[in-house]
Design a protein around this motif. Structure first.
Motif, PDB file in Angstrom:
ATOM      1  N   UNK A  33       5.538   6.956   4.803  1.00  0.00           N
ATOM      2  CA  UNK A  33       6.310   8.021   4.171  1.00  0.00           C
ATOM      3  C   UNK A  33       6.571   7.751   2.691  1.00  0.00           C
ATOM      4  N   UNK A  34       7.034   6.548   2.362  1.00  0.00           N
ATOM      5  CA  UNK A  34       7.325   6.227   0.964  1.00  0.00           C
ATOM      6  C   UNK A  34       6.076   6.277   0.080  1.00  0.00           C
ATOM      7  N   UNK A  35       4.923   5.715   0.516  1.00  0.00           N
ATOM      8  CA  UNK A  35       3.713   5.864  -0.298  1.00  0.00           C
ATOM      9  C   UNK A  35       3.322   7.326  -0.504  1.00  0.00           C
ATOM     10  N   UNK A  36       3.522   8.149   0.535  1.00  0.00           N
ATOM     11  CA  UNK A  36       3.186   9.572   0.416  1.00  0.00           C
ATOM     12  C   UNK A  36       4.103  10.272  -0.585  1.00  0.00           C
ATOM     13  N   UNK A  37       5.391   9.958  -0.542  1.00  0.00           N
ATOM     14  CA  UNK A  37       6.353  10.513  -1.494  1.00  0.00           C
ATOM     15  C   UNK A  37       5.997  10.086  -2.914  1.00  0.00           C
ATOM     16  N   UNK A  38       5.578   8.832  -3.070  1.00  0.00           N
ATOM     17  CA  UNK A  38       5.201   8.316  -4.386  1.00  0.00           C
ATOM     18  C   UNK A  38       3.993   9.061  -4.948  1.00  0.00           C
ATOM     19  N   UNK A  74      18.362  -0.240  18.009  1.00  0.00           N
ATOM     20  CA  UNK A  74      18.359  -1.025  16.772  1.00  0.00           C
ATOM     21  C   UNK A  74      16.947  -1.464  16.410  1.00  0.00           C
ATOM     22  N   UNK A  75      16.170  -1.888  17.414  1.00  0.00           N
ATOM     23  CA  UNK A  75      14.790  -2.288  17.145  1.00  0.00           C
ATOM     24  C   UNK A  75      13.971  -1.086  16.678  1.00  0.00           C
ATOM     25  N   UNK A  76      14.201   0.079  17.293  1.00  0.00           N
ATOM     26  CA  UNK A  76      13.484   1.293  16.881  1.00  0.00           C
ATOM     27  C   UNK A  76      13.847   1.650  15.446  1.00  0.00           C
ATOM     28  N   UNK A  77      15.107   1.458  15.064  1.00  0.00           N
ATOM     29  CA  UNK A  77      15.533   1.732  13.690  1.00  0.00           C
ATOM     30  C   UNK A  77      14.791   0.826  12.713  1.00  0.00           C
ATOM     31  N   UNK A  78      14.683  -0.457  13.046  1.00  0.00           N
ATOM     32  CA  UNK A  78      13.923  -1.392  12.205  1.00  0.00           C
ATOM     33  C   UNK A  78      12.459  -0.963  12.131  1.00  0.00           C
ATOM     34  N   UNK A  79      11.924  -0.569  13.278  1.00  0.00           N
ATOM     35  CA  UNK A  79      10.541  -0.118  13.342  1.00  0.00           C
ATOM     36  C   UNK A  79      10.330   1.129  12.472  1.00  0.00           C
ATOM     37  N   UNK A  80      11.299   2.054  12.480  1.00  0.00           N
ATOM     38  CA  UNK A  80      11.200   3.264  11.670  1.00  0.00           C
ATOM     39  C   UNK A  80      11.198   2.930  10.177  1.00  0.00           C
ATOM     40  N   UNK A  81      12.018   1.965   9.782  1.00  0.00           N
ATOM     41  CA  UNK A  81      12.041   1.552   8.375  1.00  0.00           C
ATOM     42  C   UNK A  81      10.665   1.039   7.957  1.00  0.00           C
ATOM     43  N   UNK A  82      10.046   0.211   8.808  1.00  0.00           N
ATOM     44  CA  UNK A  82       8.701  -0.308   8.522  1.00  0.00           C
ATOM     45  C   UNK A  82       7.696   0.837   8.481  1.00  0.00           C
ATOM     46  N   UNK A  83       7.830   1.773   9.425  1.00  0.00           N
ATOM     47  CA  UNK A  83       6.921   2.926   9.474  1.00  0.00           C
ATOM     48  C   UNK A  83       7.049   3.765   8.202  1.00  0.00           C
ATOM     49  N   UNK A  84       8.270   3.956   7.720  1.00  0.00           N
ATOM     50  CA  UNK A  84       8.490   4.698   6.481  1.00  0.00           C
ATOM     51  C   UNK A  84       7.871   3.966   5.295  1.00  0.00           C
ATOM     52  N   UNK A  85       8.015   2.643   5.279  1.00  0.00           N
ATOM     53  CA  UNK A  85       7.424   1.848   4.195  1.00  0.00           C
ATOM     54  C   UNK A  85       5.903   1.925   4.226  1.00  0.00           C
ATOM     55  N   UNK A  86       5.334   2.041   5.415  1.00  0.00           N
ATOM     56  CA  UNK A  86       3.879   2.104   5.562  1.00  0.00           C
ATOM     57  C   UNK A  86       3.309   3.459   5.164  1.00  0.00           C
TER      58      UNK A  86
END
Length: 228
Positions: free
Chosen positions: A125-130, A111-123
């Motif tokens: 992956x999402x900016x790269x997709x944008x 569960x903590x890794x899942x939360x960490x992945x969401x933060x990592x994506x926000x840092x």
């Protein structure tokens, strides 16, 4: 597939396969990030290739996202099933005697890794997709309007690791990843039936993998924080 996932053995087998897939990706992800420590130019070139190659973007990336979601969903399903099985009154369950701390707390580390992945994506992956698919800039350059501009990937990576809180968060995340892998690596082999004369060697390799890969990511994060 639905028939396989309806059985306990089938779910564990699918869980093991998804774990193998993610562990292979983790090594590849670590190798690319390690390049940022050795050579900013090489890291930029490889990052640009990975970010613009159609096979990676439109085939491998969706498969990876599916693999991540499948692994976490299946992990929660197995945890719920296991807890349900322990409620049988005539079975005495002693977790401390029958299992390790890591195996009993896989759901929490996951569960903590899942939360960490969401933060990592926000840092990242999402900016790269944008940038690539919303702004339409696939050049990978710091300044798309300048032909002399260099690639932006290394600069963006270092910028993310300036704040101490983010570096600390990433380090804690990789510690939890290590704890998760300490049980998960060997569990994946057991789930696919790989119990043979090589089991002892696999345990040693799994322990080394579970410690060295997350530790390597921590070193990379600290390197970029202290080398601004």
């Amino acid at each position: 597939m639905s028939g396989i996932l309806n059985s306990s053995i089938g779910r564990k087998f699918a869980m093991g396969l998804s774990a193998f897939f993610l562990m292979i990706f983790l090594v590849q992800h670590f190798a690319i990030n390690l390049m940022s420590v050795c050579s900013s130019e090489t890291f930029n070139e490889v990052s640009h290739f990975m970010g613009t190659n159609w096979l990676i973007q439109y085939v491998m990336q969706p498969i990876l996202l599916f693999g991540v979601m499948f692994h976490f969903i299946m992990g929660f399903v197995l945890e719920i099933k296991n807890k349900g099985a322990r409620k049988i009154s005539y079975v005495k369950y002693n977790g401390n005697a029958n299992s390790t701390w890591m195996s009993r707390n896989m759901i929490y580390s996951g569960l903590f890794i899942l939360i960490f992945l969401v933060i990592h994506f926000l840092d990242f992956w999402f900016p790269e997709i944008n940038i690539k698919y919303i702004q339409g800039d696939t050049s990978g350059l710091i300044d798309p309007n300048s032909a002399d501009s260099g690639f932006r990937y290394f600069e963006e990576l270092q910028h993310k690791f300036v704040p101490v809180w983010r570096v600390a968060l990433y380090c804690v995340g990789f510690v939890f990843l290590s704890l998760h892998l300490l049980h998960g690596f060997n569990s994946a082999f057991q789930s696919v039936g790989a119990n043979n004369k090589y089991t002892k060697g696999l345990r040693g390799f799994g322990k080394a993998y579970a410690i060295l890969i997350p530790l390597g990511f921590i070193v990379i994060a600290l390197f970029h924080h202290f080398n601004q």
